[in-house]
Design a protein around this motif. Structure first.
Motif, short mmCIF file in Angstrom:
data_model
loop_
_atom_site.label_atom_id
_atom_site.label_comp_id
_atom_site.label_asym_id
_atom_site.label_seq_id
_atom_site.Cartn_x
_atom_site.Cartn_y
_atom_site.Cartn_z
N TYR A 48 0.83 -1.20 0.00
CA TYR A 48 0.00 0.00 0.00
C TYR A 48 0.87 1.25 0.00
O TYR A 48 0.65 2.17 -0.79
CB TYR A 48 -0.93 -0.01 1.22
CG TYR A 48 -1.73 1.26 1.37
CD1 TYR A 48 -2.85 1.49 0.58
CD2 TYR A 48 -1.37 2.23 2.30
CE1 TYR A 48 -3.59 2.65 0.70
CE2 TYR A 48 -2.10 3.40 2.43
CZ TYR A 48 -3.21 3.60 1.63
OH TYR A 48 -3.93 4.76 1.75
N HIS A 49 1.85 1.27 0.88
CA HIS A 49 2.73 2.45 0.97
C HIS A 49 3.53 2.66 -0.32
O HIS A 49 3.73 3.80 -0.75
CB HIS A 49 3.64 2.35 2.19
CG HIS A 49 2.89 2.43 3.48
ND1 HIS A 49 2.30 3.59 3.93
CD2 HIS A 49 2.61 1.49 4.41
CE1 HIS A 49 1.69 3.37 5.08
NE2 HIS A 49 1.86 2.08 5.39
N ALA A 50 3.97 1.57 -0.93
CA ALA A 50 4.72 1.68 -2.19
C ALA A 50 3.81 2.22 -3.30
O ALA A 50 4.22 3.08 -4.09
CB ALA A 50 5.29 0.32 -2.59
N ALA A 51 2.58 1.73 -3.36
CA ALA A 51 1.65 2.19 -4.38
C ALA A 51 1.29 3.66 -4.16
O ALA A 51 1.18 4.43 -5.13
CB ALA A 51 0.39 1.32 -4.37
N LYS A 52 1.12 4.07 -2.90
CA LYS A 52 0.82 5.48 -2.61
C LYS A 52 2.00 6.37 -3.00
O LYS A 52 1.81 7.48 -3.51
CB LYS A 52 0.48 5.67 -1.12
CG LYS A 52 -0.85 5.13 -0.70
CD LYS A 52 -2.01 5.81 -1.40
CE LYS A 52 -2.35 7.13 -0.76
NZ LYS A 52 -3.52 7.77 -1.36
N GLU A 53 3.21 5.89 -2.79
CA GLU A 53 4.39 6.65 -3.19
C GLU A 53 4.45 6.78 -4.71
O GLU A 53 4.72 7.86 -5.24
CB GLU A 53 5.67 6.00 -2.67
CG GLU A 53 6.91 6.81 -2.96
CD GLU A 53 8.17 6.23 -2.34
OE1 GLU A 53 9.25 6.56 -2.86
OE2 GLU A 53 8.08 5.46 -1.38
N GLN A 54 4.17 5.69 -5.42
CA GLN A 54 4.12 5.75 -6.88
C GLN A 54 3.06 6.73 -7.35
O GLN A 54 3.28 7.49 -8.30
CB GLN A 54 3.79 4.37 -7.46
CG GLN A 54 4.92 3.41 -7.51
CD GLN A 54 4.49 2.10 -8.16
OE1 GLN A 54 3.31 1.77 -8.22
NE2 GLN A 54 5.47 1.34 -8.66
#
Length: 158
Positions: A48-54
């Motif tokens: 989730y955090h990686a996708a939000k950063e992307q």
């Protein structure tokens, strides 16, 4: 902000990137966020955090491209009457006397520069030295490995 000079090809590449970000990347990232949410606890959900950063990076790039495209000044070098001089958008064939090699560069805006594709930024030391020069002129450019001497073989407006 002042107008940003770009070639027609550079503007087209930016428009294509913007369209790809909006039509391909945004939906892909949104789907990844949805899938990551389905896994439960968001505090310790790395996906989730990686996708939000992307998503943040993609949205920042979209805003940057939209801003640049709204402030662009398209320079069509084919319509310029530069009289054989090197100007923005011109393609220059050079002979590097230091390395005894021939090079070909198009002088473009900072956003569209790509040394592998033979496009150098107007702000680069080589481009700054070339502007206003004509075929047969020699320039010397200070490089990290020492001075390089170039002769202008041909100036093209393509």
């Amino acid at each position: 902000m002042n107008k940003v000079p770009m070639t027609a090809g550079g503007v087209e590449r930016l428009r294509e990137e913007l369209a790809r970000l909006k039509t391909v990347e945004r939906p892909r990232i949104s789907q990844a966020i949805g899938e990551a949410r389905a896994h439960g606890d968001l505090k310790e959900n790395a996906e989730y955090h990686a996708a939000k950063e992307q998503q943040g990076l993609a949205e920042a790039r979209i805003r940057d491209l939209e801003y640049k495209l709204s402030h662009v000044e398209i320079i069509d070098v084919r319509k310029l009457n530069a009289g054989g001089r090197v100007v923005f958008g011109a393609t220059v064939e050079l002979f590097c006397a230091t390395e005894e090699t021939e090079l070909r560069y198009q002088i473009v805006g900072e956003e569209e520069a790509d040394i592998k594709a033979g496009r150098i930024s107007i702000a680069s030391p080589i481009a700054r030295a070339l502007i206003g020069k004509s075929e047969g002129d020699e320039i010397t450019v200070q490089a990290p490995g020492g001075d390089r001497v170039y002769e202008i073989l041909q100036v093209l407006y393509i």
